[in-house]
Design a protein around this motif. Structure first.
Motif, PDB file in Angstrom:
ATOM      1  N   GLY A 145     -12.395  24.483  67.276  1.00  0.00           N
ATOM      2  CA  GLY A 145     -11.197  25.681  67.773  1.00  0.00           C
ATOM      3  C   GLY A 145     -10.087  25.091  68.260  1.00  0.00           C
ATOM      4  O   GLY A 145      -8.930  25.834  68.095  1.00  0.00           O
ATOM      5  N   VAL A 146      -9.954  24.005  69.159  1.00  0.00           N
ATOM      6  CA  VAL A 146      -8.898  23.484  69.619  1.00  0.00           C
ATOM      7  C   VAL A 146      -7.791  22.904  68.461  1.00  0.00           C
ATOM      8  O   VAL A 146      -6.882  23.270  68.291  1.00  0.00           O
ATOM      9  N   HIS A 147      -8.738  22.289  67.291  1.00  0.00           N
ATOM     10  CA  HIS A 147      -7.840  21.801  66.120  1.00  0.00           C
ATOM     11  C   HIS A 147      -7.186  22.994  65.467  1.00  0.00           C
ATOM     12  O   HIS A 147      -6.041  22.797  64.921  1.00  0.00           O
ATOM     13  N   GLN A 148      -7.824  24.001  65.376  1.00  0.00           N
ATOM     14  CA  GLN A 148      -7.406  25.291  64.693  1.00  0.00           C
ATOM     15  C   GLN A 148      -6.256  25.774  65.191  1.00  0.00           C
ATOM     16  O   GLN A 148      -5.218  26.279  64.484  1.00  0.00           O
ATOM     17  N   VAL A 149      -6.218  26.013  66.556  1.00  0.00           N
ATOM     18  CA  VAL A 149      -5.236  26.663  67.224  1.00  0.00           C
ATOM     19  C   VAL A 149      -3.774  25.642  67.230  1.00  0.00           C
ATOM     20  O   VAL A 149      -2.861  26.153  66.992  1.00  0.00           O
ATOM     21  N   TYR A 150      -4.307  24.375  67.262  1.00  0.00           N
ATOM     22  CA  TYR A 150      -2.841  23.642  67.084  1.00  0.00           C
ATOM     23  C   TYR A 150      -2.303  23.841  65.601  1.00  0.00           C
ATOM     24  O   TYR A 150      -1.172  23.777  65.671  1.00  0.00           O
ATOM     25  N   LYS A 151      -3.116  23.876  64.513  1.00  0.00           N
ATOM     26  CA  LYS A 151      -2.576  23.987  63.271  1.00  0.00           C
ATOM     27  C   LYS A 151      -1.923  25.300  63.088  1.00  0.00           C
ATOM     28  O   LYS A 151      -0.725  25.385  62.425  1.00  0.00           O
ATOM     29  N   ILE A 152      -2.503  26.287  63.775  1.00  0.00           N
ATOM     30  CA  ILE A 152      -1.726  27.780  63.587  1.00  0.00           C
ATOM     31  C   ILE A 152      -0.521  27.620  64.291  1.00  0.00           C
ATOM     32  O   ILE A 152       0.680  28.061  63.595  1.00  0.00           O
ATOM     33  N   LEU A 153      -0.009  26.823  65.509  1.00  0.00           N
ATOM     34  CA  LEU A 153       0.943  27.101  66.116  1.00  0.00           C
ATOM     35  C   LEU A 153       2.157  26.138  65.572  1.00  0.00           C
ATOM     36  O   LEU A 153       3.097  26.305  65.470  1.00  0.00           O
ATOM     37  N   ASN A 154       1.538  24.841  64.978  1.00  0.00           N
ATOM     38  CA  ASN A 154       2.315  24.016  64.501  1.00  0.00           C
ATOM     39  C   ASN A 154       2.831  24.785  63.271  1.00  0.00           C
ATOM     40  O   ASN A 154       4.147  24.744  62.785  1.00  0.00           O
ATOM     41  N   HIS A 155       2.291  25.518  62.243  1.00  0.00           N
ATOM     42  CA  HIS A 155       2.673  26.306  61.239  1.00  0.00           C
ATOM     43  C   HIS A 155       3.706  27.364  61.676  1.00  0.00           C
ATOM     44  O   HIS A 155       4.692  27.247  60.953  1.00  0.00           O
ATOM     45  N   LEU A 156       3.359  28.011  62.652  1.00  0.00           N
ATOM     46  CA  LEU A 156       4.445  28.989  63.072  1.00  0.00           C
ATOM     47  C   LEU A 156       5.705  28.324  63.360  1.00  0.00           C
ATOM     48  O   LEU A 156       6.916  29.123  63.193  1.00  0.00           O
ATOM     49  N   ILE A 157       5.794  27.408  64.231  1.00  0.00           N
ATOM     50  CA  ILE A 157       6.821  26.684  64.835  1.00  0.00           C
ATOM     51  C   ILE A 157       7.787  26.227  63.649  1.00  0.00           C
ATOM     52  O   ILE A 157       9.046  26.330  63.548  1.00  0.00           O
ATOM     53  N   ILE A 158       6.970  25.533  62.729  1.00  0.00           N
ATOM     54  CA  ILE A 158       7.706  25.096  61.426  1.00  0.00           C
ATOM     55  C   ILE A 158       8.481  26.122  60.639  1.00  0.00           C
ATOM     56  O   ILE A 158       9.522  25.954  60.516  1.00  0.00           O
ATOM     57  N   THR A 159       7.664  27.187  60.395  1.00  0.00           N
ATOM     58  CA  THR A 159       8.118  28.316  59.733  1.00  0.00           C
ATOM     59  C   THR A 159       9.281  28.985  60.291  1.00  0.00           C
ATOM     60  O   THR A 159      10.215  29.423  59.910  1.00  0.00           O
ATOM     61  N   LEU A 160       9.200  29.042  61.623  1.00  0.00           N
ATOM     62  CA  LEU A 160      10.394  29.516  62.579  1.00  0.00           C
ATOM     63  C   LEU A 160      11.729  28.739  62.342  1.00  0.00           C
ATOM     64  O   LEU A 160      12.690  29.216  62.303  1.00  0.00           O
ATOM     65  N   ARG A 161      11.394  27.218  62.593  1.00  0.00           N
ATOM     66  CA  ARG A 161      12.610  26.347  62.203  1.00  0.00           C
ATOM     67  C   ARG A 161      13.372  26.758  60.807  1.00  0.00           C
ATOM     68  O   ARG A 161      14.639  26.420  60.734  1.00  0.00           O
ATOM     69  N   LYS A 162      12.362  26.770  60.057  1.00  0.00           N
ATOM     70  CA  LYS A 162      12.759  26.944  58.349  1.00  0.00           C
ATOM     71  C   LYS A 162      13.558  28.013  58.367  1.00  0.00           C
ATOM     72  O   LYS A 162      14.689  28.228  57.642  1.00  0.00           O
ATOM     73  N   THR A 163      13.042  29.038  58.434  1.00  0.00           N
ATOM     74  CA  THR A 163      13.447  30.557  58.324  1.00  0.00           C
ATOM     75  C   THR A 163      14.166  31.247  59.369  1.00  0.00           C
ATOM     76  O   THR A 163      15.037  32.216  59.039  1.00  0.00           O
ATOM     77  N   SER A 164      14.199  30.857  60.628  1.00  0.00           N
ATOM     78  CA  SER A 164      15.156  31.596  61.638  1.00  0.00           C
ATOM     79  C   SER A 164      14.630  33.036  61.776  1.00  0.00           C
ATOM     80  O   SER A 164      15.601  33.660  62.107  1.00  0.00           O
ATOM     81  N   ASN A 165      13.308  33.417  61.390  1.00  0.00           N
ATOM     82  CA  ASN A 165      13.031  34.651  61.349  1.00  0.00           C
ATOM     83  C   ASN A 165      12.777  35.204  62.761  1.00  0.00           C
ATOM     84  O   ASN A 165      11.804  34.668  63.480  1.00  0.00           O
ATOM     85  N   MET A 166      13.347  36.330  63.109  1.00  0.00           N
ATOM     86  CA  MET A 166      13.062  37.015  64.426  1.00  0.00           C
ATOM     87  C   MET A 166      11.673  37.557  64.711  1.00  0.00           C
ATOM     88  O   MET A 166      11.237  37.527  65.780  1.00  0.00           O
ATOM     89  N   GLN A 167      10.937  37.928  63.531  1.00  0.00           N
ATOM     90  CA  GLN A 167       9.586  38.377  63.736  1.00  0.00           C
ATOM     91  C   GLN A 167       8.730  37.487  63.909  1.00  0.00           C
ATOM     92  O   GLN A 167       7.901  37.507  64.787  1.00  0.00           O
ATOM     93  N   ILE A 168       8.865  36.256  63.426  1.00  0.00           N
ATOM     94  CA  ILE A 168       8.088  35.106  63.758  1.00  0.00           C
ATOM     95  C   ILE A 168       8.063  34.523  65.074  1.00  0.00           C
ATOM     96  O   ILE A 168       7.464  34.147  65.751  1.00  0.00           O
TER      97      ILE A 168
END
Length: 418
Positions: A145-168
Motif C-alpha cells: 500500500g505504501v509503495h503504490q501510493v509512492y508510485k502514484i504520487l511520483n507519476h503525477l509529479i513527473i507528469t505535472l513537470r512535463k505538461t504544466s497541466n493545471m488539472q493535474i
C-alpha cells in the motif's frame, strides 16, 4: 500651470515608483502566475514524496527486521529482492460489462490472489509458525500500500513537470493530504501486523471473542463458530481464527452453518468510516450485512439471507478510514461494551430461535474466546498513552500559524505512534 501627479496612493512623493512596481508585479503574475503555482505545488509535493519514499523503504525494513527476529537468521539478498519484486504485484479486475456472474469472477480472481500471497510467504519464510506467516502476509499488503501510493504520487509529479497541466496540479493539491495519510496508515499497519497488534478493523472479531465462552469449532478455513446461550436462546458466534491476521471466508461458513442449523436471524458487527464531526468509537445500528472489501463474501451472505428469508441486522463502530488500519484506539475498544449491550437487546427482542452473530474484520492480535483476551488490555495501554500524547500534540499544532499556512501536522510527523 502646476502639474498634478496621480499615483496609486495619491500625489505623495514616490508614488510613481510604487505604480511602476505594481504594474510590473501585475504583468509578471499574469504572464507567469500559472507557472509559479505549478512550481509551488511541485515543490511541496516533492517534499512529501521524499517522506513517502522513506516510509516505503521503512515498511520493507520492518519486514526484514521481523523475519530476522523470527528465523534468527540474517535476511539474504535473495529474500530482500523477492520482497521488493513482490511490491509490484497487482490484480486485474474481471470484465463487468455483463454484471451476471461477476461475483464468481471476482471470487476466482481473489482466490488466485490469495494463493499467490500464500506461495510468496512460503517462499520467503517457509519455517515460520502458521500464525506468524499470516501476520507477515498482511504486513506485506500494508507495505505494498505504501509503495503504490509512492508510485502514484511520483507519476503525477513527473507528469505535472512535463505538461504544466493545471488539472493535474489541482488533482495533486486535492489528493496529496489524503494520499499522505493513506501511506502513513499503511506503514503503521505494516508494523502492527508484524507485532500482532489489533488494528481498528479488529473491533468486530474482538466483540465476537468477548461474547464467546469457548473457542468453538473450525467451520471453514480460518473461521471459528461457537454455540452460546443468550437470554435463553441459542446464539452462534462466528469470527475469523486468531490471533494471527485473518479475515476468513465468512460466506461459505455461513452457508454451511445454515444448512446444518437452520439459522433464522443474523447480526453482523464491523468497523465503519465516520464523517467529520462524528466521534471515533460512536456506535450505530442498521439493517443489512455490515462488511467492507470487494464484496464477494458480503454477496454470499446476502444470498443466504435472501434465499432463506433471514432478516439481517448490523451494528457498526465508527472511526476514520486511516484508524481502521492503525492500532485500535481506546475509544473504539471501549465501544465494545455498548455493542454487546445492543446485541443482547436485539437477541431478547427477536422471535428467532437460532441466531448468528458475526464479528467481521481482521482478527490480528485477537484471541478466539474470553479466556484468550485476558492480557489484551494491558498490551494496549502503553500504545493508547502514546496515541493520546500524539493527539494532544496535533491539537497544539493545529492552533499554530505554521499549520494554518502549510497544512496537516500528519505531513510532518515521523512517529509511528507505538
Amino acid at each position: 500651470m502646476e502639474l498634478i501627479q496621480f499615483g496609486l496612493f495619491g500625489p505623495e512623493e514616490g508614488s510613481g515608483i510604487i505604480n511602476i512596481l505594481f504594474y510590473i508585479i501585475f504583468i509578471g503574475f499574469m504572464l507567469f502566475g500559472q507557472k509559479i503555482m505549478i512550481l509551488q505545488t511541485v515543490w511541496r509535493c516533492e517534499a512529501q514524496l521524499v517522506k513517502i519514499k522513506k516510509w516505503d523503504n521503512q515498511a520493507s525494513e520492518l519486514m526484514f527486521k521481523k523475519i530476522k527476529q523470527k528465523t534468527k537468521k540474517p535476511v539474504t539478498k535473495e529474500i530482500k529482492q523477492n520482497v521488493r519484486n513482490f511490491m509490484e504485484f497487482f490484480i486485474s479486475s474481471p470484465v463487468d460489462i455483463d454484471p451476471f456472474g461477476i461475483v464468481k469472477k471476482l471470487e476466482h480472481v481473489m482466490n488466485r490472489s490469495e494463493n499467490k500471497f500464500n506461495h510468496f510467504i512460503e517462499k520467503i519464510v517457509p519455517k515460520l509458525k502458521k500464525e506468524d506467516k499470516k501476520d507477515v502476509k498482511f504486513a506485506t499488503m500494508g507495505a505494498m500500500g505504501v509503495h503504490q501510493v509512492y508510485k502514484i504520487l511520483n507519476h503525477l509529479i513527473i507528469t505535472l513537470r512535463k505538461t504544466s497541466n493545471m488539472q493535474i496540479m489541482l488533482i495533486l493539491q486535492m489528493y496529496m493530504p489524503m494520499l499522505t495519510k493513506m501511506a502513513k496508515s499503511n506503514l503503521i499497519a505494516t508494523k502492527a501486523f508484524l507485532d500482532n497488534i489489533p488494528v481498528g478493523d479488529a473491533i468486530g472479531p474482538y466483540i465476537a471473542a468477548k461474547m464467546k465462552t469457548k473457542k468453538g469449532v473450525e467451520l471453514d478455513k480460518d473461521i471459528l463458530v461457537s454455540k452460546e446461550k443468550i437470554a435463553g436462546k441459542t446464539v452462534y458466534i462466528m469470527k475469523a481464527q486468531g490471533p494471527g491476521s485473518a479475515l476468513g471466508k465468512m460466506g461459505d461458513a455461513i452457508e454451511k452453518l445454515h444448512k446444518k442449523e437452520k439459522i433464522d436471524y443474523m447480526i453482523t458487527i464491523d468497523a465503519a468510516g465516520k464523517m467529520e464531526g462524528e466521534k471515533t468509537g460512536s456506535v450505530a445500528e442498521g439493517v443489512g450485512v455490515m462488511m467492507g472489501g470487494i464484496g464477494v463474501e458480503r454477496s454470499k451472505i446476502e444470498d443466504v439471507g435472501v434465499k432463506n428469508d433471514i432478516p439481517i441486522d448490523g451494528i457498526v463502530v465508527k472511526m476514520k478510514s486511516e484508524e481502521a488500519s492503525i492500532p485500535i484506539k481506546k475509544e473504539v475498544f471501549d465501544a465494545s461494551a455498548l455493542v454487546i449491550e445492543k446485541i443482547n437487546n436485539l437477541v431478547k427482542e427477536s422471535d428467532a430461535k437460532k441466531i448468528l452473530v458475526i464479528g467481521v474484520g481482521n482478527t490480528c492480535g485477537i484471541g478466539n474466546c474470553q479466556s484468550e483476551l485476558n492480557d489484551l488490555k494491558e498490551k494496549m495501554i502503553p500504545i493508547w498513552k502514546k496515541q493520546k500524547k500524539k493527539e494532544l500534540e496535533e491539537k497544539k499544532k493545529r492552533k499554530s500559524l505554521v499549520y494554518k499556512i502549510f497544512g496537516s501536522p500528519d505531513e510532518d510527523d515521523e512517529d509511528l505512534g507505538f
